[in-house]
Design an enzyme around this catalytic site. Structure first.
Site, short mmCIF file in Angstrom:
data_model
loop_
_atom_site.label_atom_id
_atom_site.label_comp_id
_atom_site.label_asym_id
_atom_site.label_seq_id
_atom_site.Cartn_x
_atom_site.Cartn_y
_atom_site.Cartn_z
N ASP A 12 24.42 9.18 19.50
CA ASP A 12 23.14 8.50 19.17
C ASP A 12 24.38 7.09 18.79
O ASP A 12 24.23 5.87 18.08
CB ASP A 12 22.48 8.40 17.46
N HIS A 40 17.70 9.58 24.21
CA HIS A 40 17.62 8.44 24.27
C HIS A 40 17.29 7.76 23.52
O HIS A 40 15.68 7.23 24.42
CB HIS A 40 17.77 7.79 25.25
P1 GDP Z 1 21.52 7.41 22.37
O1 GDP Z 1 21.88 8.88 22.30
O2 GDP Z 1 23.66 7.06 22.39
O3 GDP Z 1 20.95 6.74 23.53
O4 GDP Z 1 21.41 6.37 20.92
P2 GDP Z 1 19.60 6.52 20.39
O5 GDP Z 1 19.16 5.79 21.27
O6 GDP Z 1 19.65 7.62 20.38
O7 GDP Z 1 20.55 5.62 19.49
C1 GDP Z 1 20.37 4.26 19.34
C2 GDP Z 1 20.06 4.05 18.27
O8 GDP Z 1 19.66 2.40 18.47
C3 GDP Z 1 18.02 3.26 19.02
O9 GDP Z 1 17.41 3.28 18.37
C4 GDP Z 1 18.32 2.22 19.98
O10 GDP Z 1 17.01 0.95 19.83
C5 GDP Z 1 19.18 1.37 18.78
N1 GDP Z 1 20.17 0.40 19.38
C6 GDP Z 1 20.54 0.48 20.53
N2 GDP Z 1 21.76 -0.44 20.20
C7 GDP Z 1 20.96 -1.31 19.35
C8 GDP Z 1 21.90 -2.66 18.85
O11 GDP Z 1 23.10 -2.68 19.44
N3 GDP Z 1 20.96 -2.42 17.19
C9 GDP Z 1 20.21 -2.39 16.36
N4 GDP Z 1 19.76 -3.00 15.63
N5 GDP Z 1 19.71 -1.16 17.65
C10 GDP Z 1 20.17 -0.73 18.54
#
Ligand code: GDP
Length: 424
Positions: A12, A40
């Site tokens: 995440d 994701h």
């Molecule tokens: P992953 O499993 O590593 O792909 O991570 P996730 O997608 O589960 O969690 C990351 C969350 O953070 C998601 O809701 C993304 O839309 C959000 N996100 C990713 N990068 C950023 C950022 O730079 N700022 C903000 N506010 N949200 C982000």
């Protein structure tokens, strides 16, 4: 050129967003491990999506999405996901599924549920997607590769033989209904018809594409601390989450992975049980959880509230090292703009000794965080495009962490969209 996008911590970290962003200039995006047990979250012109099986580059019409041999392939979930994208206006993706990928069987999901029930309070916090039973069978050599769906006689024979041991466990350990060979075969025929148009020799496809100069992204699921060898065993996942495994799970030469982008979030979050040294609780945690990510820190697959903590330099330094990091993408830093002061865990104290080396699990359970506090920047930094335009305290926070983890932060993500990115 082959690049990997992987996580430094518990997952995440925002790998989906970084992959989706890098995919703009890539030709092929590959999932090489894990299954539909984590997700994701991606925000782009089509809306907000939670992907579980498809690689995050699937939204572009110039990319090919590949399911590598290392993946735990849940066929109905994959096709459900493809359909849900198409329903929302995304063009039908170009897909290739490895003929050596193994199939998550309906009984893997049942066994995962039954085992969690049996362990009750002592469970591993599984998402009940069948991942642990799947990988157990793979290494016990009773799993089913996709290509086996196309050899009817052998398939029938194998189903009949595998079912015998499964039914003994179902009857005597779990006291649950038994499996029926004909019914299982029928399901596998449906699976065969679904995957048939997309099956191929992924390794040879990727090696050829690489030789032709195509850009290939290997997209990792979860992060270093969930790796079965190097993570917080046994509170880990069942397949390797490391970039090195990209070579195995996609069938590529390890020396061809030239760039390893390790994604680190500007604070910590974790799902499931296990030691989490910089964890915070109560109102402090609730506020960060509510403001975190894009719409709060809740699991993309399960909706579970994530456990929250401050940035952990010890875990992240270790996480980046095991990945073989060439670049750190530092994400979700915009969320911290509300804090007057930002605590950072810079070391662990274990039995009175201070260390910055990440320990084995039984020592980790005794570790207490050594916290240093940095001044906050108290403003919204979304929309900023240049590193120099970030507030000084924000740059200090980034540079402080870069110094402690020892790997270069070359990308800073200040929002969930593709273009919320600052290159350094
Ligand atoms: P992953 O499993 O590593 O792909 O991570 P996730 O997608 O589960 O969690 C990351 C969350 O953070 C998601 O809701 C993304 O839309 C959000 N996100 C990713 N990068 C950023 C950022 O730079 N700022 C903000 N506010 N949200 C982000």
């Amino acid at each position: 050129m082959i690049k990997a996008v992987v996580g430094a911590n518990w997952g995440d970290e925002g790998k989906g967003k970084i992959t989706d962003m890098l995919a703009e200039k890539a030709d092929i995006i590959v999932r090489f491990q894990g299954g539909a047990n984590a997700g994701h979250t991606i925000v782009n012109k089509y809306g907000k999506f939670a992907l579980h099986t498809l690689p995050s580059g699937v939204f572009y019409d110039h990319t090919t999405s590949v399911i590598g041999n290392g993946v735990a392939l849940n066929i109905p979930i994959l096709f459900g996901e493809i359909n849900s994208l198409i329903e929302r206006g995304v063009p039908m993706p170009k897909i290739m599924i490895s003929d050596r990928a193994q199939i998550v069987m309906p009984y893997h999901i049942l066994f995962d549920q039954y085992e969690e029930e049996r362990l009750a309070g002592k469970s591993f916090g599984s998402t009940k997607s069948g991942i642990a039973p799947f990988y157990s069978d793979k290494y016990a050599k009773i799993g089913f590769q996709v290509n086996e769906l196309f050899d009817e006689d052998k398939l029938k024979e194998k189903v009949e033989s595998v079912i015998v041991t499964k039914n003994v466990i179902l009857e005597h350990l779990y006291h649950k209904p038994l499996l029926d060979a004909d019914e299982l075969l029928k399901t596998l025929h449906e699976y065969r018809d679904m995957v048939a148009p997309y099956v191929g020799d992924v390794s040879s496809f990727l090696c050829k594409a690489n030789a032709e100069g195509k850009t290939i992204l290997l997209e990792g699921q979860l992060g270093t601390l969930k790796d079965p060898d190097h993570g917080i065993y046994p509170m880990v996942t069942s397949s390797s989450t490391l970039a090195a495994f990209g070579a195995i799970g996609a069938g590529l030469p390890p020396y061809d992975i030239k760039q390893i982008v390790t994604v680190c979030k500007a604070y910590s979050s974790a799902v499931g049980a296990g030691a989490f040294v910089s964890e915070i609780f109560g109102d402090e945690a609730d506020e960060l959880r509510r403001r975190g990510g894009d719409g709060g820190e809740y699991g993309a697959t399960t909706g579970r509230p994530r456990r929250m903590g401050w940035f952990d330099c010890v875990a992240s330094k270790y996480g980046c090292r095991l990945q073989g990091t060439t670049d750190v993408a530092f994400t979700v830093i915009d969320v911290l703009g509300y804090l007057d002061e930002i605590p950072v865990c810079t070391a662990y104290e274990i039995d009175g000794e201070v260390t910055t080396d990440f320990p084995v699990t039984h020592k980790l359970e005794k570790a207490k965080p050594v916290i240093e506090t940095l001044p906050g920047w108290k403003c919204d930094i979304r929309g900023i495009k240049k590193y120099e335009d970030l507030p000084e305290n924000c740059r200090n926070y980034i540079e402080f962490i870069e110094k402690h983890i020892g790997f270069p932060i070359t990308m800073v993500s200040n929002g969930p969209s593709r273009d919320d990115i600052i290159y350094r």
